[in-house]
Design a protein around this motif. Structure first.
Motif, PDB file in Angstrom:
ATOM      1  N   GLY A 115     -21.218 -14.520 -38.669  1.00 35.00           N
ATOM      2  CA  GLY A 115     -19.898 -14.841 -38.139  1.00 35.00           C
ATOM      3  C   GLY A 115     -19.966 -15.410 -36.737  1.00 35.00           C
ATOM      4  O   GLY A 115     -19.218 -16.338 -36.392  1.00 35.00           O
ATOM      5  N   LEU A 116     -20.877 -14.878 -35.927  1.00 37.43           N
ATOM      6  CA  LEU A 116     -21.048 -15.399 -34.574  1.00 37.43           C
ATOM      7  C   LEU A 116     -21.589 -16.824 -34.589  1.00 37.43           C
ATOM      8  O   LEU A 116     -21.156 -17.676 -33.796  1.00 37.43           O
ATOM      9  N   VAL A 117     -22.558 -17.087 -35.477  1.00 35.69           N
ATOM     10  CA  VAL A 117     -23.112 -18.441 -35.589  1.00 35.69           C
ATOM     11  C   VAL A 117     -22.022 -19.433 -35.987  1.00 35.69           C
ATOM     12  O   VAL A 117     -21.887 -20.517 -35.403  1.00 35.69           O
ATOM     13  N   VAL A 118     -21.221 -19.049 -36.976  1.00 36.82           N
ATOM     14  CA  VAL A 118     -20.122 -19.912 -37.421  1.00 36.82           C
ATOM     15  C   VAL A 118     -19.127 -20.145 -36.290  1.00 36.82           C
ATOM     16  O   VAL A 118     -18.666 -21.278 -36.062  1.00 36.82           O
ATOM     17  N   SER A 119     -18.799 -19.093 -35.561  1.00 41.26           N
ATOM     18  CA  SER A 119     -17.847 -19.220 -34.451  1.00 41.26           C
ATOM     19  C   SER A 119     -18.378 -20.162 -33.372  1.00 41.26           C
ATOM     20  O   SER A 119     -17.625 -20.968 -32.808  1.00 41.26           O
ATOM     21  N   GLU A 120     -19.676 -20.066 -33.077  1.00 43.34           N
ATOM     22  CA  GLU A 120     -20.286 -20.951 -32.083  1.00 43.34           C
ATOM     23  C   GLU A 120     -20.185 -22.406 -32.525  1.00 43.34           C
ATOM     24  O   GLU A 120     -19.857 -23.295 -31.725  1.00 43.34           O
ATOM     25  N   ILE A 121     -20.487 -22.642 -33.790  1.00 45.05           N
ATOM     26  CA  ILE A 121     -20.440 -24.010 -34.316  1.00 45.05           C
ATOM     27  C   ILE A 121     -19.020 -24.550 -34.267  1.00 45.05           C
ATOM     28  O   ILE A 121     -18.769 -25.687 -33.837  1.00 45.05           O
TER      29      ILE A 121
END
Length: 258
Positions: free
Chosen positions: A51-57
């Protein structure tokens, strides 16, 4: 004017992308214009990281979703590929990065330990390619990228089942390249060396001790990190490698020399 990214408009499914190498590849692909499916192990810790990776992207203006799948279960691989292709409107790039790791005394490990390792790492990669095939056939830029390990070349005591699985990936890549070459699909693999990821930190918190051990084997005298591999994946996913297939690309700081 800002020029288009090298993967502009392409759709990429990346397994094991909640952290480490997979997350670095997901971020780089998205930065280059790809829509990214960040696949992760279906447990709370990996889901939160994905979820954090997606949010960063997304915060950087990219397109991404998270999608869980346990590669031990074939039906979840099928569902993952279908979900990814439905969300993205097809697939151009598949990165088979997720893998099971473990240590065991080779003559004491159980049959189940051996079989689980091969099922996740080898069968999981095969099934990912199998189910993604029909979508990749529809792409003009189809690239399947697997992940092996320098251990397939060097061996390592206490990890025979893992080393065997990563050696099998090399054979899978070479064979699959000929199976799908007529469909316009390229198949390659990245071979990482000793990479300081979150997983290594969990296993060996004292980075100095681990660094001293690995630098003796490398030509380059610094540790490798996940971001050091992202460029190799980008190369194999993009047009600059359009006539390359069946190859193993070492990113190991000059450890295995050919």
């Amino acid at each position: 004017m800002t020029s288009p990214g090298r993967l502009e408009g392409r759709r990429a499914l990346i397994t094991g992308a909640s952290r480490g190498i997979g997350a670095a590849v997901a971020r780089r692909f998205a930065a280059e214009g790809a829509s990214v499916i960040v696949s992760h192990e279906p447990i709370p810790e990996r889901a939160a990281e994905a979820g954090l990776v997606v949010s960063e992207i997304q915060a950087a203006g990219g397109s991404a979703i998270a999608a869980p799948a346990d590669l031990l279960h074939p039906e979840q691989i099928t569902a993952l590929v279908d979900t990814a292709a439905q969300w993205a409107g097809g697939l151009d790039i598949v990165v088979a990065n997720a893998a099971m790791t473990g240590r065991a005394v080779w003559h004491e490990m159980s049959v189940d330990e051996w079989d689980r390792m091969q099922a996740v790492n080898v069968r999981g990669t095969y099934l990912l390619a199998k189910h993604a095939h029909r979508f990749l056939c529809d792409s003009e830029h189809a690239s399947f990228i697997a992940v092996t390990s320098v251990m397939a070349e060097t061996g390592l005591p206490g990890a025979l089942h893992y080393t065997t699985s990563k050696a099998a990936i090399i054979g899978l890549v070479r064979g699959l390249a000929f199976e799908v070459g007529a469909d316009g699909i390229r198949v390659n693999a990245v071979m990482p060396g000793a990479i300081r990821t979150e997983h290594e930190v969990e296993l060996a918190p004292d980075g100095d001790v681990v660094t001293e051990r690995w630098l003796k084997r490398q030509a380059l005298q610094r540790r490798g990190y996940a971001d050091d591999l992202a460029g190799a994946f980008l190369f194999l996913a993009g047009d600059d490698s359009d006539f390359i297939s069946g190859q193993i690309v070492n990113v190991d700081g000059g450890w295995v020399l050919r």
